[in-house]
Design an enzyme around this catalytic site. Structure first.
Site, PDB file in Angstrom:
ATOM      1  N   GLY A 158     -24.862  10.082 -15.719  1.00 45.09           N
ATOM      2  CA  GLY A 158     -25.046  11.062 -14.698  1.00 45.09           C
ATOM      3  C   GLY A 158     -24.352  10.211 -13.454  1.00 45.09           C
ATOM      4  N   SER A 205      -7.695   2.389  -3.540  1.00 44.89           N
ATOM      5  CA  SER A 205      -6.562   2.920  -2.810  1.00 44.89           C
ATOM      6  C   SER A 205      -5.736   3.143  -3.772  1.00 44.89           C
ATOM      7  CB  SER A 205      -6.155   1.922  -1.842  1.00 44.89           C
ATOM      8  OG  SER A 205      -5.880   0.611  -2.534  1.00 44.89           O
ATOM      9  N   GLU A 209       0.877  -1.171   0.031  1.00 41.25           N
ATOM     10  CA  GLU A 209      -0.004   0.022  -0.130  1.00 41.25           C
ATOM     11  C   GLU A 209       0.789   1.205   0.069  1.00 41.25           C
ATOM     12  OE1 GLU A 209      -2.853   2.039  -0.830  1.00 41.25           O
ATOM     13  OE2 GLU A 209      -3.667   0.012   0.122  1.00 41.25           O
ATOM     14  N   ASP A 261     -23.668   8.108 -10.053  1.00 37.03           N
ATOM     15  CA  ASP A 261     -24.276   6.785  -9.505  1.00 37.03           C
ATOM     16  C   ASP A 261     -23.200   6.483  -8.357  1.00 37.03           C
ATOM     17  OD1 ASP A 261     -22.059   5.244 -10.834  1.00 37.03           O
ATOM     18  OD2 ASP A 261     -22.610   6.255 -12.410  1.00 37.03           O
ATOM     19  N   ASP A 266       0.745   4.077  -2.927  1.00 36.02           N
ATOM     20  CA  ASP A 266       0.235   5.722  -2.969  1.00 36.02           C
ATOM     21  C   ASP A 266       1.344   6.574  -3.312  1.00 36.02           C
ATOM     22  OD1 ASP A 266      -1.924   4.303  -1.943  1.00 36.02           O
ATOM     23  OD2 ASP A 266      -1.572   4.798   0.026  1.00 36.02           O
ATOM     24  N   ASP A 271     -18.126  10.822 -17.810  1.00 35.20           N
ATOM     25  CA  ASP A 271     -19.283  10.045 -17.078  1.00 35.20           C
ATOM     26  C   ASP A 271     -19.040   8.586 -17.499  1.00 35.20           C
ATOM     27  OD1 ASP A 271     -21.216   9.398 -16.052  1.00 35.20           O
ATOM     28  OD2 ASP A 271     -22.842  10.313 -17.352  1.00 35.20           O
ATOM     29  N   ILE A 272     -18.962   7.873 -16.476  1.00 30.85           N
ATOM     30  CA  ILE A 272     -18.843   6.477 -16.743  1.00 30.85           C
ATOM     31  C   ILE A 272     -20.290   5.659 -16.607  1.00 30.85           C
ATOM     32  CG2 ILE A 272     -17.699   4.142 -16.005  1.00 30.85           C
ATOM     33  CD1 ILE A 272     -15.686   6.291 -16.833  1.00 30.85           C
TER      34      ILE A 272
END
Length: 572
Positions: free
Chosen positions: A551, A487, A287, A553, A291, A529-530
């Site tokens: 839109g 993440s 992690e 979601d 990052d 937009d996905i």
């Protein structure tokens, strides 16, 4: 409900409470918090030793409980005359300060019991008092006991109920740690991600995303520039936890491999909270590498500070979350962007304590910090033996920006693990009311209407707000690892905001700060937009989830970033 109790009737608590002198503060006690059941997995091991030391944190009622949030919206709403006029450290602290009468009353109560409190925050709204179990039981008419968590072995000294003097009602918001139990580390939702640690053979394609998610892929997909940032005061903060150290030599090899145009010696600073460390001799747990490598590798030349929170928590079951934000609030110039890839279940903390932490994020946002949290990797969330969906914290907080996940690139679609849904604690904030209402209307007429009906709070704060890729991130940790999860999405989106802040600073403008009011009103024009994919997961024997639709979601939020379009929205 406020439950009155009399000191001499507290036989269900420790007998030590009966020995407390009847002062003007202890003639009548009111149960302030209680829980009827232990959290799943915990059991009573026995009474806590009377001499065991405890650090009790007392959250005082703020002079005006709405002042910080009102100020946050005032400087974050593009329609406001004060948009972009972020508060100074002293201005924010003044708004969050407790009422002087509350401070005096609590200090007087503690003094009667021979106790002195230490102020923990710049605003003075949190204080700490050090006592032993015997004194805590007497002071709070409590029964602090030792509890253990079966599968993890975690131990905690807690009470199932505590009381405060009736005269202090309205002066004390919460005392902690008391009835809130810690979350075992292995149940933290943001660490649940698929990964494998072996080299991956390249595939031939004209897209830079064909061989996994790399800086070049994200630059192509989101129009992220390789242009070097130039404003030295512009900073990107990255949260590290639970020993997720970031190795300098791994970052150097990552930059050589995936950002050959950058100086491979480009590095990051480290800030330590709660005994954290960035030991270079411990093995990688992925992690921290993920990052840092993608923050440094995407936000070219932006100063990156790795804020590592250890396990010597001063905030008890809040596990360093409050300690970190208090550390940032203590700085004269905190980083303008903070990205965090950790979180936990909303229901693991009562609203009162959740709201104290959420309001602390609001205070930081009012100072011009964009706070981003990974939405989580557990889809809609599954509760054992329950049909209700389980929202996550801090994404449920209306004063932070929650980042969901996508996958693929032609087309880009929702990642199936992307957490999202609706808070059971917070109502739908005004800035997203129209977007959420439109989604709910769409859901009503969809094939998922029956499968989701009654499983979420339709009037709650919806999350995530935005999204970015969460699949197949190539990370260097002595070899190439492929990691999945929101993440990865949060530092990606955070890097985009940090680069935009650099452009704003070059023009003498303030940073974006709290993003959501701007995102839902104007910034949406700079997002993609996905509209395909879902967050379906297996829960108690059935497949449940939400779908990505045109839109907003609760899987991908408003969509993924387009750097060039976002600059256009800002007229840069």
């Amino acid at each position: 409900m406020v439950v009155p109790t009399r000191l001499l009737a507290l036989a269900l608590f420790t007998s030590l409470a009966l020995a407390t002198p009847l002062s003007r503060y202890s003639r009548e006690l009111l149960v302030h918090e209680r829980r009827e059941h232990l959290p799943l997995g915990f059991s009573l091991a026995g009474p806590a030793a009377p001499s065991t030391p405890l650090k009790l944190r007392i959250a005082l009622a703020q002079n005006d409980p709405n002042a910080v949030v009102n100020a946050l919206y005032s400087v974050s709403d593009p329609s406001s005359d004060r948009y972009g006029q972020h508060l100074s450290k002293d201005e924010a602290a003044k708004l969050a300060a407790p009422n002087s009468r509350s401070l005096a009353a609590v200090n007087s109560w503690l003094a009667e019991h021979g106790l002195n409190a230490t102020t923990l925050t710049p605003a003075g709204d949190w204080m700490e008092v050090q006592v032993d179990v015997s004194k805590a039981n007497s002071l709070l008419a409590a029964d602090f006991s030792l509890f253990t968590h079966g599968s993890s072995g975690l131990e905690a000294i807690r009470t199932l109920s505590y009381s405060i003097p009736a005269s202090l009602k309205g002066h004390i918001d919460v005392i902690h740690p008391t009835t809130v139990f810690p979350e075992p580390v292995d149940s933290n939702m943001t660490l649940k991600r698929r990964s494998f640690h072996e080299p991956v053979s390249p595939r031939e394609s004209s897209s830079k995303c064909s061989n996994g998610t790399t800086p070049a892929c994200l630059q192509e997909l989101y129009n992220i520039p390789t242009t070097v940032a130039v404003v030295a005061s512009n900073k990107l903060g990255v949260t590290g936890r639970f020993g997720n150290n970031a190795h300098y030599d791994f970052l150097e090899e990552f930059l050589k491999k995936y950002r050959p145009d950058m100086d491979p010696k480009t590095n990051f600073t480290v800030s330590l909270v709660d005994g954290g460390n960035n030991d270079q001799d411990v093995p990688s747990v992925s992690e921290g590498e993920l990052d840092i490598q993608y923050s440094v590798g995407l936000a070219t030349n932006v100063s990156v500070d790795y804020i590592i929170v250890g396990v010597k928590w001063q905030d008890g079951a809040l596990e360093g979350y409050l300690d970190e934000v208090n550390y940032l609030l203590s700085l004269d110039n905190p980083p303008q962007v903070l990205t965090t890839s950790y979180g936990f279940s909303e229901s693991s903390m009562p609203f009162e304590l959740t709201d104290k932490l959420c309001k602390a994020y609001a205070q930081l946002g009012a100072r011009g910090v964009s706070i981003l949290f990974a939405a989580g990797d557990s889809g809609v969330g599954c509760k054992q033996n329950s049909t209700s969906f389980a929202p996550t914290f801090p994404s449920n907080c209306p004063y932070v920006t929650s980042v969901g996940g996508t996958q693929g690139y032609a087309p880009e679609e929702a990642w199936d693990g992307s957490s999202g849904g609706f808070s059971n604690y917070y109502p739908t904030p005004a800035y997203q009311s129209s977007a959420v209402s439109t989604y709910l209307s769409t859901l009503t007429s969809s094939s998922l209407a029956n499968a989701t009906e009654g499983r979420f709070n339709a009037s709650g704060r919806g999350f995530p707000d935005v999204s970015a890729k969460a699949d197949d991130f190539r990370v260097w940790e002595n070899t190439v690892a492929s990691l999945y999860g929101t993440s990865a999405a949060s530092p990606t989106f955070g890097s985009v905001i940090a680069l935009i802040n650099d452009r704003l600073a070059q023009k003498g403008k303030s940073p974006l700060g709290f993003l959501n009011p701007w995102l839902y009103s104007k910034g949406v024009e700079g997002l993609k937009d996905i509209t395909s994919g879902n967050s379906s997961i297996e829960c108690n024997g059935e497949s449940v989830g939400f779908e990505a639709v045109p839109g907003w979601d609760p899987v991908t939020g408003l969509g993924t970033p387009d750097f060039d379009k976002l600059l256009g929205v800002l007229e840069l």
